[in-house]
Motif scaffolding. Structure first.
Motif, short mmCIF file in Angstrom:
data_model
loop_
_atom_site.label_atom_id
_atom_site.label_comp_id
_atom_site.label_asym_id
_atom_site.label_seq_id
_atom_site.Cartn_x
_atom_site.Cartn_y
_atom_site.Cartn_z
N LEU A 99 0.66 -1.22 0.15
CA LEU A 99 0.15 0.05 -0.08
C LEU A 99 0.74 1.36 -0.20
N ASP A 100 2.15 1.13 -0.45
CA ASP A 100 3.01 2.29 -0.36
C ASP A 100 3.42 2.48 -1.90
N PRO A 101 2.82 3.42 -2.57
CA PRO A 101 3.25 3.38 -4.17
C PRO A 101 4.51 3.97 -4.31
N LEU A 102 5.28 4.83 -3.56
CA LEU A 102 6.34 5.08 -3.69
C LEU A 102 7.53 3.91 -3.61
N SER A 103 7.28 3.10 -2.63
CA SER A 103 8.31 1.75 -2.73
C SER A 103 7.90 1.11 -3.83
N ASP A 104 6.55 0.81 -4.20
CA ASP A 104 6.08 0.00 -5.08
C ASP A 104 6.98 0.40 -6.63
N ALA A 105 6.70 1.65 -6.89
CA ALA A 105 7.31 2.38 -8.27
C ALA A 105 8.92 2.00 -8.10
N LEU A 106 9.58 2.31 -7.00
CA LEU A 106 10.77 2.08 -6.87
C LEU A 106 11.41 0.66 -7.14
N GLN A 157 4.73 20.84 -6.39
CA GLN A 157 4.45 21.62 -7.65
C GLN A 157 5.78 21.98 -8.46
N THR A 158 6.92 21.48 -7.89
CA THR A 158 7.95 21.45 -9.08
C THR A 158 8.05 20.26 -9.89
N LEU A 159 7.30 19.20 -9.57
CA LEU A 159 7.31 18.08 -10.54
C LEU A 159 6.23 18.09 -11.31
N PRO A 160 6.68 17.37 -12.59
CA PRO A 160 6.05 17.26 -13.90
C PRO A 160 4.82 16.40 -13.51
N ALA A 161 3.55 16.65 -14.31
CA ALA A 161 2.73 15.60 -14.02
C ALA A 161 3.04 14.03 -14.01
N GLY A 162 2.73 13.46 -12.98
CA GLY A 162 3.03 12.19 -13.15
C GLY A 162 2.85 11.44 -11.80
N TRP A 163 3.18 10.01 -11.56
CA TRP A 163 2.79 9.35 -10.56
C TRP A 163 3.27 9.99 -9.17
N LEU A 164 4.53 10.58 -9.17
CA LEU A 164 5.03 11.17 -7.98
C LEU A 164 4.48 12.28 -7.57
N ARG A 165 4.16 13.28 -8.36
CA ARG A 165 3.11 14.28 -8.20
C ARG A 165 1.66 14.00 -7.61
N ALA A 166 1.21 12.83 -8.32
CA ALA A 166 -0.15 12.41 -7.64
C ALA A 166 -0.09 11.82 -6.25
N LEU A 167 1.05 11.04 -5.90
CA LEU A 167 1.28 10.56 -4.60
C LEU A 167 1.44 11.92 -3.54
N ALA A 168 1.94 12.95 -3.95
CA ALA A 168 2.02 14.11 -3.01
C ALA A 168 0.86 14.62 -2.55
N ASP A 169 -0.33 14.21 -3.38
CA ASP A 169 -1.50 14.83 -3.18
C ASP A 169 -2.36 14.12 -2.35
N ARG A 226 -5.23 14.03 -0.95
CA ARG A 226 -6.55 13.80 -1.52
C ARG A 226 -6.80 12.44 -2.20
N LEU A 227 -5.52 12.48 -3.19
CA LEU A 227 -5.52 11.44 -4.13
C LEU A 227 -4.74 10.08 -3.75
N ALA A 228 -4.19 10.19 -2.59
CA ALA A 228 -3.19 9.07 -2.20
C ALA A 228 -4.02 8.03 -1.74
N PRO A 229 -5.23 7.83 -1.25
CA PRO A 229 -6.09 6.74 -0.84
C PRO A 229 -6.49 6.14 -2.31
N ALA A 230 -6.68 6.74 -3.31
CA ALA A 230 -7.10 5.86 -4.67
C ALA A 230 -5.75 5.31 -5.04
N LEU A 231 -4.51 5.91 -5.06
CA LEU A 231 -3.51 5.21 -5.57
C LEU A 231 -3.07 4.00 -4.65
N ARG A 232 -3.37 4.11 -3.44
CA ARG A 232 -3.03 2.99 -2.68
C ARG A 232 -3.99 1.76 -2.83
N LEU A 233 -5.08 2.02 -3.25
CA LEU A 233 -6.14 1.17 -3.56
C LEU A 233 -5.57 0.36 -5.15
N MET A 234 -5.12 1.09 -5.89
CA MET A 234 -4.88 0.65 -7.33
C MET A 234 -3.42 -0.12 -7.05
#
Length: 305
Positions: free
Chosen positions: A3-10, A188-200, A202-210
């Motif tokens: 349930l940790d998208p950052l660890s998963d992506a790495l 906000q310095t990041l381009p649009a992508g999974w890392l920027r989404a993870l920082a939000d 409000r979106l993090a719960p949905a990312l953790r589900l996926m």
């Protein structure tokens, strides 16, 4: 997956941070560094320098305690001052014992260097999520942890104990993780992508589900409820942060998982298709080819070759 998208992506990117050495310098000096299929990491321990990008932008002053990560697309120069003719990194003699080089006259400047190898997934997963240049300043809240890790790197270099190369690479891996955490704080310095989404948040719960159950046929309604938003608000916010709609993100994530499995093990394509949510091998193969550019079996053969 977890349930940790950052660890998963790495893990899926199989991004391996390798400590490659460093250099001391003094007087007038300059060195050109090239990334190619690697992210370049430079941590300034002592002194300061200028970083000059080949695109002709304003020189960046890098101080002791700062860390710079380049995406590797362009070469750049570290130098004592503008106008000094740079040596190519391949021209610099490195001590095989401590993997350190020396430039110019004196040792007023000390930098340790490493790289993150992106070749295993062609760099797509990480490189797309990061800006061209990350500059982590010594004044950030993560600076004490980063400084401690750099100190451990220097200790391994100086001691030369058994296993120092392995230890240095593991410390470098933690160093890169801390840099990414800094990026999450200033998303906000990041381009649009999974890392920027993870920082939000409000979106993090949905990312953790996926990430936690990628084979499940997630619907937009379920993901929006997890984020406590309406379908429309969630879809717009997700696309703005991630660069793609939620279900496209899920598709891309499934294909990244499949690509890692094809590189690393001999799971039959049919079984792999089921593990990422496809009921037929042909449907999975078509989706993989549309996303990655080649059929799964050809991808596996190329990766093994």
């Amino acid at each position: 997956m977890s349930l940790d998208p950052l660890s998963d992506a790495l893990a899926v990117a199989d991004a391996r941070c390798v400590f490659s050495g460093g250099f001391t310098a003094g007087g007038d000096w300059a060195i050109r560094l090239r990334g190619r299929d690697k992210l370049k990491v430079n941590a300034v321990v002592r002194g300061h320098c200028l970083l000059v990008s080949e695109d002709g932008g304003e020189p960046l002053r890098v101080e002791a305690g700062d860390i710079v990560v380049s995406d590797g697309r362009r070469s750049y120069v570290l130098c004592s001052a503008p106008g000094v003719a740079p040596l190519d990194s391949k021209q610099v003699e490195v001590d095989p014992g401590d993997r350190m080089a020396h430039l110019g006259d004196g040792e007023a400047f000390l930098c340790v260097s490493g790289h993150i190898d992106l070749s295993r997934d062609s760099g797509d997963l990480l490189r797309r999520a990061l800006p061209e240049m990350i500059h982590v300043r010594a004044a950030t809240v993560e600076a004490p942890v980063l400084g401690w890790l750099i100190g451990q790197l220097l200790g391994e270099m100086a001691a030369g104990r058994a296993g120092s190369g392995f230890a240095s690479d593991q410390i470098a891996q933690l160093l890169f993780l801390q840099v990414l955490r800094v990026c999450l704080v200033d998303a906000q310095t990041l381009p649009a992508g999974w890392l920027r989404a993870l920082a939000d948040e409000r979106l993090a719960p949905a990312l953790r589900l996926m990430h936690g159950d990628p084979s499940r046929p997630w619907q937009l309604d379920e993901l929006a409820r997890a984020a406590a938003m309406s379908r429309t608000t969630f879809a717009l916010r997700f696309k703005e942060a991630a660069g793609v709609p939620p279900l496209t993100y899920l598709l891309n994530w499934r294909m990244s998982l499949a690509a890692r499995a094809l590189r690393e093990d001999d799971t039959p394509v049919g079984a792999l298709a089921q593990s990422v949510g496809y009921t037929s091998e042909s449907a999975f193969s078509n989706a993989f080819k549309r996303t990655v550019g080649v059929a799964p079996k050809r991808y596996r053969d190329a990766a093994r070759g």
